[in-house]
Design an enzyme around this catalytic site. Structure first.
Site, PDB file in Angstrom:
ATOM      1  N   CYS A 134      16.978 -12.688  37.991  1.00 49.52           N
ATOM      2  CA  CYS A 134      16.251 -11.548  38.562  1.00 49.52           C
ATOM      3  C   CYS A 134      16.190 -10.352  37.622  1.00 49.52           C
ATOM      4  O   CYS A 134      15.456  -9.396  37.881  1.00 49.52           O
ATOM      5  CB  CYS A 134      16.878 -11.137  39.893  1.00 49.52           C
TER       6      CYS A 134
ATOM      7  N   HIS B 159      14.885  -3.885  41.589  1.00 47.13           N
ATOM      8  CA  HIS B 159      14.656  -5.288  41.935  1.00 47.13           C
ATOM      9  C   HIS B 159      14.572  -5.420  43.450  1.00 47.13           C
ATOM     10  O   HIS B 159      15.381  -4.859  44.186  1.00 47.13           O
ATOM     11  CB  HIS B 159      15.789  -6.145  41.381  1.00 47.13           C
TER      12      HIS B 159
ATOM     13  N   ASN C  83      11.761 -11.661  47.690  1.00 41.19           N
ATOM     14  CA  ASN C  83      12.362 -11.648  46.360  1.00 41.19           C
ATOM     15  C   ASN C  83      11.684 -12.711  45.498  1.00 41.19           C
ATOM     16  O   ASN C  83      11.894 -13.901  45.697  1.00 41.19           O
ATOM     17  CB  ASN C  83      13.870 -11.917  46.478  1.00 41.19           C
TER      18      ASN C  83
END
Length: 334
Positions: free
Chosen positions: A116, A256, A286
């Protein structure tokens, strides 16, 4: 000799058409819309569900749009770098596949894997290549088909993730704009808490690994949440202080998009109002390496030349970091 900076000159993005809602998720596992929204902050996510399409398909869509928006000649692209946890194949790289799909003849290409945190690593890598003076125009892409590694019988993970891609053009400039600073860190002790158990050289694919569902994402959510809140908040505050940034002169924070509560914690640590925080987790979930550039894609029209942006992320490894960018163009004109 004038200092060479690396500036983002355009953004392109792509999300699949299929929308997977919380209502559909609740029919797969024991959960509901209220729980998902309260605990994660996701209302819906996009899924690339067409047979035979992988990460490079989404990356091509995003990069093609980027090249059109920036009126870029394919022959002028020096490099293509793709950050992904879900490559089309173990080899060749997704970036090399993308080069072919874009008709790039003069570029070198490679993938990087920082989960990520991938887009932070992309910016740092592109900035270093530009600063060398040997490269002037680089495409960086964050793209992940997370649905390919999610177990839709696992209520702890399947509501979180979605698919998507976004690309940025990074170019050389002598103006005082661009990727100004970065702090990147890795804590390799994070392996047990967030990983895929099989499929690599330690535990190659077999009937056993497939039968035991070892090719899905594994996460110890509480531990990951604790580490993410602490490290993202601390490193974001550190880069802000280092560059003389505060709640008054930070224009945008781009965190994020893993969990809305993590995003709230980072904003609170900086004392930045949520109006200055890019948030789209409710629509996409996500998307791993794609979350940060997808935020830029969504918010591009609101960006002004000279805006101070802080990107921050946390991912498997553990990897975490923050990047300070002084925005280089008026997004409302794109």
């Amino acid at each position: 000799m004038e200092k060479i900076n690396a500036v983002i000159t355009g953004v392109g993005g792509y999300v699949p058409d299929y929308v997977l809602t919380n209502e559909e998720i609740s029919r797969m596992v024991d959960t509901n819309d209220e729980w998902i929204m309260t605990r994660i902050g996701v209302k819906e996510r996009r899924i690339l569900n067409e047979e035979g399409l992988g990460t490079s398909y989404m990356a091509r869509k995003a990069a093609k749009q980027l090249m059109q928006k920036t009126a870029s000649n394919p022959d002028d692209i020096d490099a293509v770098i793709v950050a992904t946890t879900t490559p089309d194949y173990h080899f060749p790289s997704t970036a090399s596949i993308l080069c072919d799909k874009l008709g790039l003849k003069n570029a070198f290409a490679f993938d990087l894997q920082a989960a990520c945190c991938g887009f932070l690593y992309l910016m740092e890598t592109a900035a270093s290549l530009i600063a060398s003076g040997r490269h002037k125009k680089i495409i960086i892409v964050g793209a992940d088909k997370m649905s390919s590694m999610v177990n839709y019988q696992d209520r702890a993970t399947c509501p979180i993730f979605g698919d998507g891609a976004a690309a940025c053009m990074v170019e050389a400039t002598t103006e005082d704009y661009g990727i100004m600073d970065s702090i990147l860190r890795t804590d390799g002790k994070g392996l047990p808490f967030l990983h895929m158990k099989a499929g690599g050289s330690v535990c190659p694919p077999s009937y056993f690994t497939v039968d035991h569902k070892m090719h899905y994402l594994y996460q110890e959510g509480r531990t990951v949440f604790k580490y993410a809140v602490s490290n993202m908040s601390d490193i974001t505050a550190t880069i802000a202080e280092k560059n003389g940034l505060n709640k008054d002169n930070i224009d945008w924070v781009i965190p994020h998009q893993a969990n809305l509560r993590i995003i709230d914690a980072v904003a609170s640590r900086l004392e930045v109002p949520l109006e200055k925080v890019m948030i789209n987790i409710q629509r996409y979930g996500n998307t791993s390496g794609a979350t940060l550039p997808l935020c830029l894609w969504d918010y591009e029209k609101q960006l002004k030349k000279g805006d101070n942006l802080i990107f921050t992320a946390f991912g498997a490894g553990f990897t975490y970091g923050a990047v300070y960018v002084k925005w280089g163009y008026d997004g409302s004109k794109r």
